[in-house]
Write an enzyme that holds these catalytic residues in place. Structure first.
Site, PDB file in Angstrom:
ATOM      1  CG  HIS A  25     -12.336   4.813   3.258  1.00 42.61           C
ATOM      2  ND1 HIS A  25     -12.883   6.048   3.717  1.00 42.61           N
ATOM      3  CD2 HIS A  25     -11.091   4.998   3.277  1.00 42.61           C
ATOM      4  CE1 HIS A  25     -11.948   6.924   4.032  1.00 42.61           C
ATOM      5  NE2 HIS A  25     -10.835   6.356   3.909  1.00 42.61           N
ATOM      6  NE  ARG A  64      -6.061   1.723   0.314  1.00 42.28           N
ATOM      7  CZ  ARG A  64      -6.503   2.138   1.474  1.00 42.28           C
ATOM      8  NH1 ARG A  64      -5.759   2.127   2.364  1.00 42.28           N
ATOM      9  NH2 ARG A  64      -7.672   2.814   1.657  1.00 42.28           N
ATOM     10  NE  ARG A 102      -7.887  13.307   3.247  1.00 45.21           N
ATOM     11  CZ  ARG A 102      -8.214  12.053   3.162  1.00 45.21           C
ATOM     12  NH1 ARG A 102      -8.995  11.639   2.309  1.00 45.21           N
ATOM     13  NH2 ARG A 102      -7.248  11.054   3.541  1.00 45.21           N
ATOM     14  CD  GLU A 144      -8.501  -0.046   4.606  1.00 43.23           C
ATOM     15  OE1 GLU A 144      -7.717   0.079   5.646  1.00 43.23           O
ATOM     16  OE2 GLU A 144      -8.767   0.983   3.903  1.00 43.23           O
ATOM     17  CG  ASN A 172      -1.770   1.116   1.241  1.00 41.99           C
ATOM     18  OD1 ASN A 172      -1.911   1.920   0.586  1.00 41.99           O
ATOM     19  ND2 ASN A 172      -2.720   1.082   2.447  1.00 41.99           N
TER      20      ASN A 172
END
Ligand code: AMP
Length: 398
Positions: free
Chosen positions: A181, A93, A243, A381, A9
Site C-alpha cells: 500500500h 502499479r 484475508r 494511488e 492497475n
C-alpha cells in the site's frame, strides 16, 4: 485535445485505468474506469472527472477476455474521446519492487526481466501487473512506461522494522518485511502538509490506516515510513475483507500436518476465505456486515476494529507517540461507524473524538482540544503513479 498520461492497475481478472491531461500542472483527470470479470463475465465502465458514468459495455455471456483485449478496448475508448493518439506515457502499479527497486523506474527490457524475477515474492499479483507492460511495449514501443511499486515507499524502514527473526539462509533469499500500500501512504504523506492545525505539521508522528479490501497501517515519521503492518506478503497485519492478517505460523503447520492441506488449499483459505468473510460467514464487504443483525457479522466487525486498535498500538510504539491519525481507503473514508469504534478503542492515546464531524465526513474528526488530530484523507494511488510517471518521463506541455 490534451496529451494523455495513462495509469494502469492490472489484477488477475481486472484492469483499472485512469487517464490524465498531461498538459495541466495538477494532472487533471480526464476519465477513469475498469474492465472487470476478464475470464468470466467481462464488463467495461468509464467515468468522467465528476464521477458520472461516461461509458459502459458488457460482453455476451460466455465471452472471455484476455488482458490484451481489455487494453485494446480501453485504447479504443480513449481514441473515441479523441485522446488515444496522443498517448504520452503509461504508468503502472506493480506490487513488488523487491529490495532493488526503492523508487519508481522507467521500464527497459532489463528492468522488466528483473521484475519478472521477483514473481516468486508475489505470485498472485506480479505476473498480472507486468502483463500490460509487455502489451504496451509491443503496441506502442515509443511510449515511455514507468513502474511504480507498492513496496518502494517502505524502503525507509529501519532494518529492525523489516527483519524477521529467521536464520540467514532465509533472509538471504529476500525473506523480510517489505510492506505494501506504499503508493497510498505516499499520496497521504503528500497531503499532510495541507491539513490545517496539524500539531506538528508534516514533521510529526502519524499513523495512517488504509482500510480497503486490503488493509494495513503505516507509521510515518516526518512523512517517511518507519513501520507497517504488512510484511513479506500482503497477508500480514490487519484482518481484511477476505484475508486473515496476523496469524501464528504454527497454524500453518497444523493445517499441513493434521488437516493434510497443501499449499494451494492453504493459500485459498488465507487469501480468499478468511477475514470479514471467514469470520462472519456472510460477506467480506463491510457495508453488508454493518447492515446485518447477525451475531457473527457483529463479531467480525468487533474483531476487525480490535485488530486495528491493537496494531495501531504497535505503530504508536514504533513512533514513540502519535500526533495524527489518518483514515483512508474504502472503509476508512466511508464508514463513520468503523472510524468511531477505532477511535473509542484508541482514546487512551489522547484522541478526543468529534462524532458530529465524523458523521459529516470531517475532514477533521477530532475536537480542537484533542491531543491527537484525527483526519479523513481520501487516497489517490493512481494520481501518485501519474505524478511519478510525469516526473520520470518529463511529459511537458505541448
Ligand atoms: P477499496 O479497496 O479502498 O476500494 O475499499 C473497498 C471496501 O470499502 C469495500 O469492500 C467496502 O467494504 C468498503 N466500503 C465502501 N463504502 C463503504 C461504506 N459506506 N461503509 C462501509 N464500508 C464501505
Amino acid at each position: 485535445m490534451a496529451n494523455i498520461l495513462l495509469v494502469l492497475n492490472a489484477g488477475s481478472s481486472s484492469i483499472k485505468f485512469s487517464a490524465y491531461d498531461a498538459d495541466t500542472d495538477d494532472l487533471q483527470l480526464v476519465t477513469r474506469g475498469q474492465v472487470e470479470g476478464l475470464f468470466s463475465a467481462p464488463r467495461f465502465a468509464a467515468y468522467n472527472a465528476r464521477g458520472e458514468k461516461s461509458g459502459e459495455h458488457a460482453w455476451r455471456t460466455g465471452d472471455t477476455l484476455e488482458h490484451a483485449d481489455a487494453i485494446a478496448h480501453i485504447s479504443a475508448y480513449l481514441r473515441g474521446l479523441g485522446v488515444g493518439h496522443r498517448l504520452k506515457a503509461v504508468g503502472h502499479r506493480v506490487v513488488h519492487g523487491g529490495a532493488q527497486f526503492t523508487k519508481p523506474v522507467i521500464v527497459t527490457e532489463h528492468v522488466l526481466n528483473e521484475l519478472e524475477r521477483l514473481t516468486p515474492l508475489a505470485p498472485l499479483h506480479q505476473p498480472h501487473n507486468l502483463k500490460p507492460i509487455h502489451i504496451i511495449a509491443q503496441r506502442h514501443p515509443d511510449v515511455p512506461q514507468v513502474a511504480c511499486f507498492d513496496t518502494a515507499f517502505h524502503a525507509t524502514q529501519p532494518e529492525v522494522a523489516s527483519a524477521f527473526a529467521l536464520p540467514e539462509s532465509l533472509t538471504r533469499r529476500g525473506v523480510r518485511r517489505y510492506g505494501f500500500h506504499g503508493l497510498s501512504y505516499e499520496y497521504v504523506s503528500t497531503q499532510l502538509p495541507n491539513l490545517p492545525n496539524l500539531p506538528d505539521g508534516a514533521r510529526g508522528r502519524t499513523v495512517v490506516a488504509h482500510l480497503g479490501n486490503g488493509a494495513s497501517l503505516c507509521a510515518l515519521d516526518a512523512g517517511r515510513s518507519i513501520a507497517t503492518t504488512m510484511g513479506f506478503t500482503a497477508l500480514d497485519g490487519l484482518m481484511m475483507g477476505t484475508r486473515c492478517g496476523n496469524l501464528d505460523p504454527g497454524v500453518l503447520l497444523y493445517m499441513i500436518d493434521e488437516l493434510g492441506m497443501n499449499a494451494r488449499e492453504i493459500e485459498d483459505v488465507l487469501y480468499r476465505q478468511s477475514g470479514l468473510l471467514g469470520v462472519s460467514g456472510l460477506s467480506g464487504d463491510m457495508r453488508t456486515l454493518i447492515a446485518s443483525e447477525d451475531s457473527r457479522a457483529r463479531f467480525a466487525i468487533e474483531l476487525y476494529v480490535y485488530r486495528i486498535a491493537r496494531e495501531a498500538g504497535s505503530m504508536i510504539a514504533a513512533l514513540r507517540g502519535i500526533d495524527t491519525l489518518v483514515f483512508t481507503a474504502g472503509v476508512g473514508e466511508n464508514s463513520a461507524d468503523t472510524r468511531r469504534r477505532v477511535c473509542e478503542q484508541l482514546a487512551w492515546c489522547g484522541i478526543d473524538f468529534d462524532e458530529q464531524a465524523n458523521v459529516a465526513r470531517g475532514p477533521r474528526i477530532s475536537k480542537d482540544t484533542s491531543k491527537v488530530g484525527v483526519w479523513i484523507v481520501p487516497t489517490d494511488e493512481e494520481l501518485m503513479i501519474a505524478r511519478h510517471t510525469r516526473n520520470l518521463t518529463s511529459v511537458t506541455r505541448g
